[in-house]
Design a protein around this motif. Sequence first.
Motif, PDB file in Angstrom:
ATOM      1  N   MET A   1      29.394  18.148  25.604  1.00 44.77           N
ATOM      2  CA  MET A   1      30.425  19.117  25.972  1.00 44.77           C
ATOM      3  C   MET A   1      30.098  19.753  27.326  1.00 44.77           C
ATOM      4  SD  MET A   1      31.578  21.011  22.448  1.00 44.77           S
ATOM      5  CE  MET A   1      33.183  21.378  23.149  1.00 44.77           C
TER       6      MET A   1
ATOM      7  N   PHE B   1      32.365  22.704  30.437  1.00 44.97           N
ATOM      8  CA  PHE B   1      33.534  23.596  30.556  1.00 44.97           C
ATOM      9  C   PHE B   1      33.758  23.980  32.007  1.00 44.97           C
ATOM     10  CE2 PHE B   1      29.715  25.824  29.147  1.00 44.97           C
ATOM     11  CZ  PHE B   1      29.572  26.847  30.069  1.00 44.97           C
TER      12      PHE B   1
ATOM     13  N   THR C   1      38.485  14.460  27.493  1.00 45.78           N
ATOM     14  CA  THR C   1      39.665  15.240  27.146  1.00 45.78           C
ATOM     15  C   THR C   1      39.383  16.700  27.500  1.00 45.78           C
ATOM     16  OG1 THR C   1      40.425  13.784  25.365  1.00 45.78           O
ATOM     17  CG2 THR C   1      40.937  16.125  25.125  1.00 45.78           C
TER      18      THR C   1
ATOM     19  N   VAL D   1      40.564  20.765  26.699  1.00 42.66           N
ATOM     20  CA  VAL D   1      41.335  21.786  25.980  1.00 42.66           C
ATOM     21  C   VAL D   1      41.342  23.019  26.874  1.00 42.66           C
ATOM     22  CG1 VAL D   1      41.227  23.410  24.059  1.00 42.66           C
ATOM     23  CG2 VAL D   1      40.997  20.966  23.624  1.00 42.66           C
TER      24      VAL D   1
ATOM     25  N   LEU E   1      40.311  28.885  30.839  1.00 41.07           N
ATOM     26  CA  LEU E   1      39.013  28.344  30.431  1.00 41.07           C
ATOM     27  C   LEU E   1      39.280  26.936  29.894  1.00 41.07           C
ATOM     28  CD1 LEU E   1      35.957  28.826  29.855  1.00 41.07           C
ATOM     29  CD2 LEU E   1      36.636  29.377  27.529  1.00 41.07           C
TER      30      LEU E   1
ATOM     31  N   THR F   1      37.668  23.313  28.398  1.00 45.59           N
ATOM     32  CA  THR F   1      36.466  22.757  27.769  1.00 45.59           C
ATOM     33  C   THR F   1      36.645  21.246  27.644  1.00 45.59           C
ATOM     34  OG1 THR F   1      36.544  24.767  26.420  1.00 45.59           O
ATOM     35  CG2 THR F   1      34.803  23.230  25.936  1.00 45.59           C
ATOM     36  N   PHE F   2      35.553  20.503  27.769  1.00 43.75           N
ATOM     37  CA  PHE F   2      35.602  19.045  27.781  1.00 43.75           C
ATOM     38  C   PHE F   2      34.695  18.446  26.709  1.00 43.75           C
ATOM     39  CE2 PHE F   2      36.083  20.664  32.078  1.00 43.75           C
ATOM     40  CZ  PHE F   2      37.282  20.089  32.462  1.00 43.75           C
ATOM     41  N   ASN F   3      35.061  17.274  26.196  1.00 47.02           N
ATOM     42  CA  ASN F   3      34.168  16.585  25.255  1.00 47.02           C
ATOM     43  C   ASN F   3      33.291  15.551  25.959  1.00 47.02           C
ATOM     44  OD1 ASN F   3      36.225  14.823  25.729  1.00 47.02           O
ATOM     45  ND2 ASN F   3      36.511  14.219  23.590  1.00 47.02           N
TER      46      ASN F   3
END
Lengths: 211, 211, 211, 211, 211, 211
Positions: free
Chosen positions: B87, B89, B109, B111, B162, B164-166
């Motif tokens: 993860m 961000f 991806t 969010v 904000l 966030t990425f996987n």
Amino acid sequence: MSAWFVNVVLLSMHLVSASDSDPLQDYCIPSPELSSLFPSSCKNSSFVTVDDFVYSGIKSPADPTKTGFSSIPVSSSAFPGLNTLGMSFVRADFEPGGVNVPHYHPRGTEVAFVLEGMIYSGFVDSRNRVFAKVLEKGEVMVFPRGLLHFQMNVGDTTATILGTFNSQNPGSVKIPSAMFGSDIKEEVLEKGFGLSGKELAKLRKKFLPTS
Amino acid sequence: MSAWFVNVVLLSMHLVSASDSDPLQDYCIPSPELSSLFPSSCKNSSFVTVDDFVYSGIKSPADPTKTGFSSIPVSSSAFPGLNTLGMSFVRADFEPGGVNVPHYHPRGTEVAFVLEGMIYSGFVDSRNRVFAKVLEKGEVMVFPRGLLHFQMNVGDTTATILGTFNSQNPGSVKIPSAMFGSDIKEEVLEKGFGLSGKELAKLRKKFLPTS
Amino acid sequence: MSAWFVNVVLLSMHLVSASDSDPLQDYCIPSPELSSLFPSSCKNSSFVTVDDFVYSGIKSPADPTKTGFSSIPVSSSAFPGLNTLGMSFVRADFEPGGVNVPHYHPRGTEVAFVLEGMIYSGFVDSRNRVFAKVLEKGEVMVFPRGLLHFQMNVGDTTATILGTFNSQNPGSVKIPSAMFGSDIKEEVLEKGFGLSGKELAKLRKKFLPTS
Amino acid sequence: MSAWFVNVVLLSMHLVSASDSDPLQDYCIPSPELSSLFPSSCKNSSFVTVDDFVYSGIKSPADPTKTGFSSIPVSSSAFPGLNTLGMSFVRADFEPGGVNVPHYHPRGTEVAFVLEGMIYSGFVDSRNRVFAKVLEKGEVMVFPRGLLHFQMNVGDTTATILGTFNSQNPGSVKIPSAMFGSDIKEEVLEKGFGLSGKELAKLRKKFLPTS
Amino acid sequence: MSAWFVNVVLLSMHLVSASDSDPLQDYCIPSPELSSLFPSSCKNSSFVTVDDFVYSGIKSPADPTKTGFSSIPVSSSAFPGLNTLGMSFVRADFEPGGVNVPHYHPRGTEVAFVLEGMIYSGFVDSRNRVFAKVLEKGEVMVFPRGLLHFQMNVGDTTATILGTFNSQNPGSVKIPSAMFGSDIKEEVLEKGFGLSGKELAKLRKKFLPTS
Amino acid sequence: MSAWFVNVVLLSMHLVSASDSDPLQDYCIPSPELSSLFPSSCKNSSFVTVDDFVYSGIKSPADPTKTGFSSIPVSSSAFPGLNTLGMSFVRADFEPGGVNVPHYHPRGTEVAFVLEGMIYSGFVDSRNRVFAKVLEKGEVMVFPRGLLHFQMNVGDTTATILGTFNSQNPGSVKIPSAMFGSDIKEEVLEKGFGLSGKELAKLRKKFLPTS
């Protein structure tokens, strides 16, 4: 379960939600008639034949387009034998001067093999550095997953490339049409590219689908 | 092993070649001094402290740029505690009218959560269809892995997102500078975007780094 | 296919058996009416709209509970746009002194961002070492996949956290209720925790669902 | 490179940061002397012997503990031949009445085979539902990845289990000691478990390491 | 660190223990001089050039062997640009009647494209069912990961195949030499294949390396 | 939807196309009656019981065969509780002198534990090097994914092995019958193994299914 129900199902479902990970069986050929209804099922193996594993549709190039470039992408929807096996491929043909516009594949690395011709070929990394050179027949270039790349036939004869991907459906995003042939708010594009409204309109005219 | 040798090593190696798959231990904090030499090693756990797992660098926005947008991407190189955990961000701040230009993340991806403001936010799928709308504070949008997306502050006040990425290092490719601020052969861009040499030169002038 | 058959199907199937690996298409929005019947199918993309990718249900906190803590977990079942994309999130709100009890997520790492307040936040690694400290607004902590973690509002005002996960359905196991609010054989718990039968009964009384 | 430098390296690095994904070679045996220095390297295959792939350390049980339970976990650090191959195992021995306390493995599913005896064996799912029963010699139970599970010898003789994992280092979190034998802030545990300060102190006394 | 130490390291480490999962950076070119010492490191990107991503060694066939078949496998050790990108390839050339003996790739699916000639090509699934047919120039066959396959030039002219894999090092196990050219105990082979000691000796004579 | 339709579906679909990656839920027990129709669905969890997670079918050996070897492979199709959990297992029994012929598992590593007896056990790597030795009761050997391996009871009593795999369906390819009991073109086998037509016919006679 009425005919109405079946129709609704056929209309409302489309793609397989499986994933490019290790297969769980030797192979899984989707049933052509039923895969829209039951997309993650495999044909009973007694109905599988060698022809499910052979693809004959890229012996010749696709019809040339006005940009001097044509391609035949073969993902698992065109060649069901690829389903669950994590690979797909594309044949690309270039007339002299033909260009494969800057694009990227969101879900796969590409290994491109020059079957014929002289191809200027390159990619851009995420720091905007370009790695490009002219490839000859028999040379191979790798385009890392998700990075922008492009090709141009710089020879005097037609050129052909065979590209292979490590995804059964790598996808392809062509930058000019994704940017200027789509419905992105004008202000975003004007500010993003530093274009006047007039300049943007001119660009869009080339790429927006005509109705 | 001479000092010369050590210098060569420090110069010639840079990035970690691990991968965003399941971790093999609770955590793996790279050793700051040694990670350029031994990039896939983890600090001895007795030297790990809670501060290795906390990041305090996105409390305030980065300095605004002339385009009214600034961002602080935090991948595992900035926040080593993320290493092997899959993860990362980003904090993004927008002045009124500020634009996050069309870009994509090759390896993740996103969010995106609206912390403040009114943000026009959208993405383009691989068939050039745009999915976009204005998000309010507290709303969340998902940008599928590898797809082009963009944002613009359409409110009267500053706005903050904000994301966030996987992936511990999703990467980011900004289309305007990747296309017109990089060293791609002119002919490819002229043919690809349908631009005259003069039009291309004008675009490039905006994005090419000045020396 | 009789109505009886359809009812049996609707009763007997529930969850999607896909997995958090690379997606095989741009996105896959399950069809709300049909996903219980055909869980791994995606809606036809012509029925997909931008609202499939936007979630508006965490603008406000959930109703407070008696422990001074409430949370809204948003996995792919609550927000179908997340399906196949490998991410999900949670909003957690704390009254002063409110506690998010020790818990873990079996299938994901969490990145927790403090939206408001002062939160004592920590995790326990698999050698029983605790990494914990007080986080301020704007700080971020990472909880490695599968490790026990906890939070407590140590400020004078309400506090809020936004947590994001690298799984579309990370799961959550809350230790007090999993241990003492479930049907584990008493002898296992007495021996495991060194509790007398009376002490165990007292603990269970707090956590066992009342009928 | 001075002796000082080597010492620093040996102190500050410890674990391998590889991951449980598909192997990239037939096998990769870490070099025992050098793996702390160069953890992601493999021995030159000419130095690999059959003994690298055989483990002989679980022929007999470990020494019994006062709780009537002992185990020998064998991950890739104990059996280097497992490195990159995505598996590990454990031998667990129970005296009559012996208990394997509630625990979970953050990074792996377990398949547990009863070698001898009658074992009450179960797990708790993330909705606090318990699945448990008495297993006989020769029976097998699966504990899904990351879920809490426990075992107790309910027969009159010693019992033995062989557990296997789909991770080379699945980890193990024992709930009683992780909760009450670690340094979690008292207030979190009191509120989380509904314990008085005195009750908590009594519990902690059993699990905190004595110095 | 003495010269002795360095020599030990160079001798005792060999292969990279990374894995075919999603890359963590745009690309990772191992440093040719140092990769035996520090195998999971990447060259500093300022030393990376376009030639790192281009392979020119399969323009012509390898020297023919007495069986009328030759191949040039190109994994990440031969073409370092493939490192972490999850793909590799092979060129195979067949004289008329030349045979690519039954073999399999333990770590990858293969997509085989016929560049020239008429190739009888097939695979055996795990139920011993054979899927085989004659392929013409331009046809493509997929061999699912780990399944036995074989090819024979059934035309009158030389034939050439380009195979691509979804692993940077798929491996190759050739059945005749793995069975009869290796050091498997004779009794295992005699019983396994139903051969007399004399028949086995005759077979082994063909495949055992002569010293 | 007529009965005809249902029959077609039942006939034409067979295997699950999921994959051995991280699970997306605690567990997913396929519905026994419906899984041929809806293979990637899970039973409603209220119908799941502890017996779904327990397997009792390997308490005794399978009937001995004439080769002195018998095995009971237990994949997710035999033990549905394994579905999505990435593991499976096998019990193998050997009479004195019994042989488990050279074979490999295309989709999994195997950890083999000797329950009883003295077993000569080994594998062949992709350079045809054999790693083999005699294992005693309680010893464990690992067979890396996809590599050829074999076993023979070299003791005076029956022997038993428990093998575990990191795939819910690893597959098994037995070399003698895959080579000589399948329908591979004779010329390929003659050239591949250096056999005369007569020698091949003799070998095939042993392995081809009799009709």
